[in-house]
Design an enzyme around this catalytic site. Structure first.
Site, mmCIF file in Angstrom:
data_model
loop_
_atom_site.group_PDB
_atom_site.id
_atom_site.type_symbol
_atom_site.label_atom_id
_atom_site.label_comp_id
_atom_site.label_asym_id
_atom_site.label_seq_id
_atom_site.Cartn_x
_atom_site.Cartn_y
_atom_site.Cartn_z
ATOM 1 N N ASP A 10 0.899 -1.070 0.082
ATOM 2 C CA ASP A 10 0.000 0.041 0.043
ATOM 3 C C ASP A 10 0.949 1.184 0.010
ATOM 4 O OD1 ASP A 10 -1.835 2.015 0.379
ATOM 5 O OD2 ASP A 10 -2.551 1.597 2.233
ATOM 6 N N GLU A 67 31.249 10.348 -4.671
ATOM 7 C CA GLU A 67 32.166 10.393 -3.243
ATOM 8 C C GLU A 67 31.246 11.011 -2.265
ATOM 9 O OE1 GLU A 67 36.242 11.506 -5.495
ATOM 10 O OE2 GLU A 67 35.081 13.053 -4.843
ATOM 11 N N GLU A 96 30.180 12.015 1.398
ATOM 12 C CA GLU A 96 30.725 12.286 2.725
ATOM 13 C C GLU A 96 29.721 12.403 3.577
ATOM 14 O OE1 GLU A 96 34.110 15.314 0.691
ATOM 15 O OE2 GLU A 96 32.214 15.899 1.616
ATOM 16 N N GLU A 154 37.920 13.332 6.861
ATOM 17 C CA GLU A 154 37.942 14.636 5.795
ATOM 18 C C GLU A 154 38.247 15.677 6.497
ATOM 19 O OE1 GLU A 154 37.216 16.121 3.244
ATOM 20 O OE2 GLU A 154 37.119 14.639 1.761
ATOM 21 N N GLU A 170 35.157 10.046 4.883
ATOM 22 C CA GLU A 170 34.889 9.792 3.336
ATOM 23 C C GLU A 170 35.279 8.355 2.983
ATOM 24 O OE1 GLU A 170 36.191 11.074 -1.193
ATOM 25 O OE2 GLU A 170 35.689 12.574 0.279
ATOM 26 N N HIS A 203 30.313 14.545 -4.632
ATOM 27 C CA HIS A 203 30.835 14.564 -6.102
ATOM 28 C C HIS A 203 30.570 13.357 -7.040
ATOM 29 C CE1 HIS A 203 33.970 17.108 -3.510
ATOM 30 N NE2 HIS A 203 32.854 17.694 -3.695
ATOM 31 N N ARG A 233 38.641 24.217 -7.954
ATOM 32 C CA ARG A 233 37.638 23.524 -6.788
ATOM 33 C C ARG A 233 36.574 24.657 -6.549
ATOM 34 N NH1 ARG A 233 41.734 19.944 -6.295
ATOM 35 N NH2 ARG A 233 41.000 17.768 -5.951
ATOM 36 N N GLU A 290 34.091 15.970 -13.003
ATOM 37 C CA GLU A 290 33.645 15.894 -11.708
ATOM 38 C C GLU A 290 32.377 17.076 -11.444
ATOM 39 O OE1 GLU A 290 35.338 15.581 -7.099
ATOM 40 O OE2 GLU A 290 36.035 17.132 -8.535
ATOM 41 N N ARG A 292 30.597 18.997 -8.896
ATOM 42 C CA ARG A 292 31.058 19.099 -7.480
ATOM 43 C C ARG A 292 29.897 19.667 -6.380
ATOM 44 N NH1 ARG A 292 35.909 18.870 -5.748
ATOM 45 N NH2 ARG A 292 35.762 20.840 -4.246
#
Length: 436
Positions: free
Chosen positions: A52, A130, A132, A187, A194, A243, A314, A331, A333
């Site tokens: 349900d 990735e 975290e 991290e 991570e 990421h 970055r 990547e 980010r």
């Protein structure tokens, strides 16, 4: 080798399995399950397990509340004892309506549609995530409190890193699920960790992210900690991202690699990135789906704020690692681990494929640290959930990618979340304005 009904029955018997968990994911990204006794295995394998759906977010607004869970046989696993003390197995399931058609609000179905779009264009896509997370201590009643499990920092070792034994148990458990593990470490933020696992195709990766999150939480609890994938649990500390490394293939070769290009990056890759950048603000509603998500996307904490791409910078939303050849990838980010992985990958695929179809231009790679540059020509990600939801409502491609049902319900839920948040009076406001 693909699983068959016969192989599954044999493994169930060999392990003395007593219970079968049927897992699926709701629209907001939460794993749900229903447990059946092993005597129901035949019905399960014949796609006759019904549930349900009327009280599950994203399911309740449809006329038919009875749904069927079709197990993906390749996701069958006997659960390790650290996850379940009872002899239990699980399937990840697709959701079907009583008429035998896929439920349009099933996040797994939405991702499959996007993957089919890529296949129709001759492409296959791999992704390496990735995610975290933070570890918090528990009080005497077993509830989390605002105290991290340690005061360690990036790549710190024991005794500063007090999560190493937790991470090892997580890795051991994930390997029993068939994960190919790569690395684990502390991290940047206190109590932040991570663990990286190997890339795979889009559907397998989304399934793996859900399994990963469940295992992390289970193992943390066994160590008397609480694991959270909340993007920004601590003010003044780095937040948790997820990421996503994307690579595209055609006829077994990387569609992102061009050995004749100065930087080794193909025009196809730049077009794919351009599609994602074009739809970045609307994508953020899916990849950063909570009020808290936007407290991570601020300058100074290694999270992107600029809608741009670079080779190593970055501060940009998209970064291109140095690996070339089959490993050529980029990547994304800005996603965080509170996102629904199926919807996240679906919108990234659809945006990227539009970039290829339309030959979009990603522009030049950004080399400046955009945290320190005031340049209004460089667009930025939304600053809050309301801005992202507004962008999503105006984005025809992404609304179609999600489908009418999911897009409408998702926006309704997130507008309600924003309204609820807007009514709150925080401690910061009291401290700031009480003297007025």
């Amino acid at each position: 080798m693909a699983n068959t009904k016969e192989l599954i029955k044999k493994e169930v018997q060999e392990h003395g399995v007593e219970f079968i968990l049927l897992e699926f994911t709701d629209m907001l990204g939460y794993t749900k399950n229903v447990e059946l006794p092993v005597e129901e295995l035949e019905n399960i394998l014949d796609n006759e397990a019904m549930f349900d759906s009327s009280s599950i977010v994203g399911f309740s607004d449809i006329q038919e509340s009875d749904m069927y869970l079709y197990p993906d046989l390749d996701t069958f696993k006997v659960l390790p004892s650290i996850v379940s003390e009872e002899p239990t197995a699980r399937f990840i399931c697709d959701i079907y309506k009583p008429d035998g058609t896929p439920f349009e609000g099933d996040p797994r179905y939405i991702l499959k549609r996007a993957m089919q779009e890529a296949e129709n264009m001759g492409y296959t896509i791999n992704v390496g995530p990735e995610p975290e997370f933070f570890l918090f201590k528990l009080n005497e009643e077993g509830y989390p409190i605002r105290k991290m499990n340690d005061r360690g920092g990036y790549f710190d070792a024991s005794p500063k890193d007090k999560g190493d034994s937790v991470r090892r148990d997580i890795v051991r458990t994930l390997k029993k699920f068939g994960f190919q593990m790569e690395a684990s470490h502390h991290e940047v933020a206190q109590g932040q960790h991570e663990i990286n696992f190997r890339f795979d195709d889009m559907l397998k990766t989304a399934d793996n992210i859900q399994t990963f999150k469940s295992v992390v939480k289970d193992v943390a609890t066994n160590h008397d900690y609480h694991a959270t994938f909340m993007p920004k649990p601590i003010s003044g500390e780095n937040g948790s991202g997820m990421h996503a490394h994307l690579s595209l293939f055609k006829d077994g070769e990387s569609a992102f690699y061009d050995e004749t290009a100065e930087d080794g990056v193909s025009e196809t890759m730049k077009q794919f990135m351009a599609g994602i950048l074009k739809h970045a603000n609307a994508i953020a509603a899916i990849t950063n789906p909570s009020v808290n998500s936007y407290k991570r996307l601020v300058p100074g904490y290694e999270a992107p704020v600029s809608v741009a791409w670079s080779h190593s910078n970055r501060s940009c939303m998209i970064r291109v690692p140095n690996t070339r050849g089959l490993g050529t990838r980029f990547e994304v980010r800005n996603p965080d681990p509170s996102a629904n992985p199926y919807l996240t990958l679906a919108v990234l695929i659809q945006a990227g494929l539009e970039g290829i179809r339309k030959g979009l231009d990603a522009g030049e790679a950004e080399t400046r640290n955009l945290y320190e540059v005031e340049d209004e020509s460089v667009p930025t990600l939304p600053t809050n959930l309301k801005e992202a939801i507004t962008a999503l409502q105006k984005d025809e491609l992404l609304m179609n990618a999600l489908g009418e049902h999911t897009s409408c319900v998702f926006i309704k839920e997130k507008e309600a979340e924003w309204s609820e948040y807007s009514l709150q009076v925080s401690k910061w406001e009291m401290d700031k304005y009480m003297h007025n």
